[in-house]
Design a protein around this motif. Sequence first.
Motif, PDB file in Angstrom:
ATOM      1  N   SER A 114     -14.422   6.573   3.602  1.00 47.27           N
ATOM      2  CA  SER A 114     -14.145   6.385   2.172  1.00 47.27           C
ATOM      3  C   SER A 114     -12.707   6.646   1.766  1.00 47.27           C
ATOM      4  O   SER A 114     -12.431   6.965   0.614  1.00 47.27           O
ATOM      5  N   LEU A 115     -11.768   6.508   2.689  1.00 51.20           N
ATOM      6  CA  LEU A 115     -10.369   6.761   2.349  1.00 51.20           C
ATOM      7  C   LEU A 115      -9.715   5.473   1.840  1.00 51.20           C
ATOM      8  O   LEU A 115      -8.883   4.856   2.493  1.00 51.20           O
ATOM      9  N   PHE A 116     -10.112   5.079   0.640  1.00 56.03           N
ATOM     10  CA  PHE A 116      -9.577   3.848   0.074  1.00 56.03           C
ATOM     11  C   PHE A 116      -9.257   4.029  -1.406  1.00 56.03           C
ATOM     12  O   PHE A 116      -9.738   4.914  -2.083  1.00 56.03           O
ATOM     13  N   GLN A 117      -8.404   3.139  -1.884  1.00 53.39           N
ATOM     14  CA  GLN A 117      -8.089   3.020  -3.301  1.00 53.39           C
ATOM     15  C   GLN A 117      -8.311   1.566  -3.701  1.00 53.39           C
ATOM     16  O   GLN A 117      -8.204   0.658  -2.858  1.00 53.39           O
ATOM     17  N   GLU A 118      -8.581   1.335  -4.970  1.00 49.02           N
ATOM     18  CA  GLU A 118      -8.823  -0.022  -5.444  1.00 49.02           C
ATOM     19  C   GLU A 118      -7.737  -0.457  -6.429  1.00 49.02           C
ATOM     20  O   GLU A 118      -7.131   0.358  -7.118  1.00 49.02           O
ATOM     21  N   ASN A 119      -7.512  -1.758  -6.449  1.00 48.36           N
ATOM     22  CA  ASN A 119      -6.634  -2.399  -7.434  1.00 48.36           C
ATOM     23  C   ASN A 119      -5.202  -1.878  -7.386  1.00 48.36           C
ATOM     24  O   ASN A 119      -4.575  -1.649  -8.425  1.00 48.36           O
ATOM     25  N   LEU A 120      -4.671  -1.704  -6.174  1.00 46.81           N
ATOM     26  CA  LEU A 120      -3.284  -1.257  -6.028  1.00 46.81           C
ATOM     27  C   LEU A 120      -2.304  -2.420  -6.053  1.00 46.81           C
ATOM     28  O   LEU A 120      -1.101  -2.200  -6.223  1.00 46.81           O
ATOM     29  N   ALA A 121      -2.787  -3.620  -5.829  1.00 45.47           N
ATOM     30  CA  ALA A 121      -1.939  -4.817  -5.851  1.00 45.47           C
ATOM     31  C   ALA A 121      -0.737  -4.695  -4.918  1.00 45.47           C
ATOM     32  O   ALA A 121       0.352  -5.191  -5.219  1.00 45.47           O
ATOM     33  N   GLY A 122      -0.945  -4.010  -3.789  1.00 44.91           N
ATOM     34  CA  GLY A 122       0.117  -3.882  -2.800  1.00 44.91           C
ATOM     35  C   GLY A 122       1.160  -2.828  -3.098  1.00 44.91           C
ATOM     36  O   GLY A 122       2.117  -2.663  -2.323  1.00 44.91           O
ATOM     37  N   ASN A 123       0.999  -2.098  -4.185  1.00 46.68           N
ATOM     38  CA  ASN A 123       2.002  -1.091  -4.569  1.00 46.68           C
ATOM     39  C   ASN A 123       1.675   0.256  -3.931  1.00 46.68           C
ATOM     40  O   ASN A 123       1.397   1.234  -4.620  1.00 46.68           O
ATOM     41  N   TRP A 124       1.707   0.302  -2.601  1.00 44.09           N
ATOM     42  CA  TRP A 124       1.281   1.520  -1.910  1.00 44.09           C
ATOM     43  C   TRP A 124       2.134   2.725  -2.315  1.00 44.09           C
ATOM     44  O   TRP A 124       1.614   3.778  -2.682  1.00 44.09           O
ATOM     45  N   GLN A 125       3.453   2.576  -2.183  1.00 44.78           N
ATOM     46  CA  GLN A 125       4.328   3.739  -2.331  1.00 44.78           C
ATOM     47  C   GLN A 125       4.381   4.259  -3.761  1.00 44.78           C
ATOM     48  O   GLN A 125       4.610   5.455  -3.976  1.00 44.78           O
ATOM     49  N   SER A 126       4.170   3.404  -4.741  1.00 46.38           N
ATOM     50  CA  SER A 126       4.191   3.875  -6.125  1.00 46.38           C
ATOM     51  C   SER A 126       2.876   4.544  -6.518  1.00 46.38           C
ATOM     52  O   SER A 126       2.831   5.292  -7.492  1.00 46.38           O
ATOM     53  N   LYS A 127       1.823   4.270  -5.774  1.00 49.99           N
ATOM     54  CA  LYS A 127       0.502   4.803  -6.107  1.00 49.99           C
ATOM     55  C   LYS A 127       0.105   6.007  -5.260  1.00 49.99           C
ATOM     56  O   LYS A 127      -0.722   6.825  -5.696  1.00 49.99           O
ATOM     57  N   ILE A 128       0.654   6.132  -4.055  1.00 52.25           N
ATOM     58  CA  ILE A 128       0.318   7.245  -3.168  1.00 52.25           C
ATOM     59  C   ILE A 128       1.596   8.007  -2.870  1.00 52.25           C
ATOM     60  O   ILE A 128       2.518   7.484  -2.239  1.00 52.25           O
ATOM     61  N   SER A 129       1.672   9.236  -3.321  1.00 48.56           N
ATOM     62  CA  SER A 129       2.909  10.006  -3.248  1.00 48.56           C
ATOM     63  C   SER A 129       3.098  10.642  -1.881  1.00 48.56           C
ATOM     64  O   SER A 129       2.147  10.840  -1.114  1.00 48.56           O
ATOM     65  N   ASN A 130       4.348  10.978  -1.575  1.00 49.29           N
ATOM     66  CA  ASN A 130       4.658  11.695  -0.345  1.00 49.29           C
ATOM     67  C   ASN A 130       3.824  12.972  -0.259  1.00 49.29           C
ATOM     68  O   ASN A 130       3.624  13.670  -1.260  1.00 49.29           O
ATOM     69  N   GLY A 131       3.352  13.257   0.940  1.00 52.87           N
ATOM     70  CA  GLY A 131       2.519  14.439   1.143  1.00 52.87           C
ATOM     71  C   GLY A 131       1.047  14.197   0.927  1.00 52.87           C
ATOM     72  O   GLY A 131       0.229  15.069   1.212  1.00 52.87           O
ATOM     73  N   ASN A 132       0.697  13.005   0.413  1.00 46.26           N
ATOM     74  CA  ASN A 132      -0.700  12.678   0.154  1.00 46.26           C
ATOM     75  C   ASN A 132      -1.156  11.407   0.866  1.00 46.26           C
ATOM     76  O   ASN A 132      -2.162  10.797   0.492  1.00 46.26           O
ATOM     77  N   LEU A 133      -0.442  11.027   1.907  1.00 46.14           N
ATOM     78  CA  LEU A 133      -0.740   9.768   2.571  1.00 46.14           C
ATOM     79  C   LEU A 133      -2.035   9.812   3.378  1.00 46.14           C
ATOM     80  O   LEU A 133      -2.785   8.841   3.412  1.00 46.14           O
ATOM     81  N   CYS A 134      -2.293  10.933   4.039  1.00 41.43           N
ATOM     82  CA  CYS A 134      -3.464  10.997   4.929  1.00 41.43           C
ATOM     83  C   CYS A 134      -4.776  11.102   4.165  1.00 41.43           C
ATOM     84  O   CYS A 134      -5.833  10.745   4.698  1.00 41.43           O
ATOM     85  N   SER A 135      -4.740  11.571   2.928  1.00 41.51           N
ATOM     86  CA  SER A 135      -5.941  11.604   2.091  1.00 41.51           C
ATOM     87  C   SER A 135      -6.050  10.351   1.235  1.00 41.51           C
ATOM     88  O   SER A 135      -6.927  10.260   0.378  1.00 41.51           O
ATOM     89  N   ALA A 136      -5.137   9.377   1.470  1.00 41.35           N
ATOM     90  CA  ALA A 136      -5.080   8.155   0.663  1.00 41.35           C
ATOM     91  C   ALA A 136      -4.908   8.481  -0.817  1.00 41.35           C
ATOM     92  O   ALA A 136      -5.515   7.871  -1.688  1.00 41.35           O
TER      93      ALA A 136
END
Length: 225
Positions: A89-111
């Motif tokens: 269940s490590l997913f996010q919805e409706n990010l439209a490809g904006n990974w870096q603006s939606k997932i901050s540094n230090g929180n990548l492994c928890s999505a």
Amino acid sequence: MYAATPVRRWTVRLAAPAVAAVVGLIALFLSPWAQSASAHGSIVEPAGRAYGCWDRWGDDHMNPAMEQEDPMCYQAFQANPNTMWNWMSLFQENLAGNWQSKISNGNLCSAGDAQGGLASSLDNVGPWTTTDVGSNFNVHLYDTASHGADFFEVYVTKQGFNPETDALGWDDLELVETTGSYPPASDIEFSVSAPGRSGHHIVYTIWQASHLDQTYFICSDVNFT
């Protein structure tokens, strides 16, 4: 090979006597197979952090030896067992490809705390158990829902990054593979190349599922030999 692994482990858990009734109920009602609507997928080779902890300790999570033998899984189980039961269940919805603006540094492994803050233990630095790989290795997705993929992006940490002391940020990663699309399947495998590395690294896989704008983010700890 891997398509049978999660099913077999779940069968064992159902058949085994409950070590603790409360934990057993959590496993029953929060497991991905108990709630078909939450069935998704994850990287099983090299093992994602949540999947690896569940695969090694899901049937034996009350074993006190885990604290010494696998301390990062131990802290994750202590923080919230649901992180492992719901390793898909490590997913996010409706990010439209904006990974870096939606997932901050230090929180990548928890999505980006994809499970509502329950999976934040996956971001903790320390001696996560690794899978030995060479410069060329395979990435294997297991997906119970057979979503297919628009694409995968695979990143690997740069030489000099230390997962045991450094929190993972976007600038620590190098893109090593972008795939094309894959049709719906329970197992998808492809090869990547990440030369010039040695020791403990993180493989960061982004899987864009095909059924809707649903994006998965998985950290796999590897040891380049």
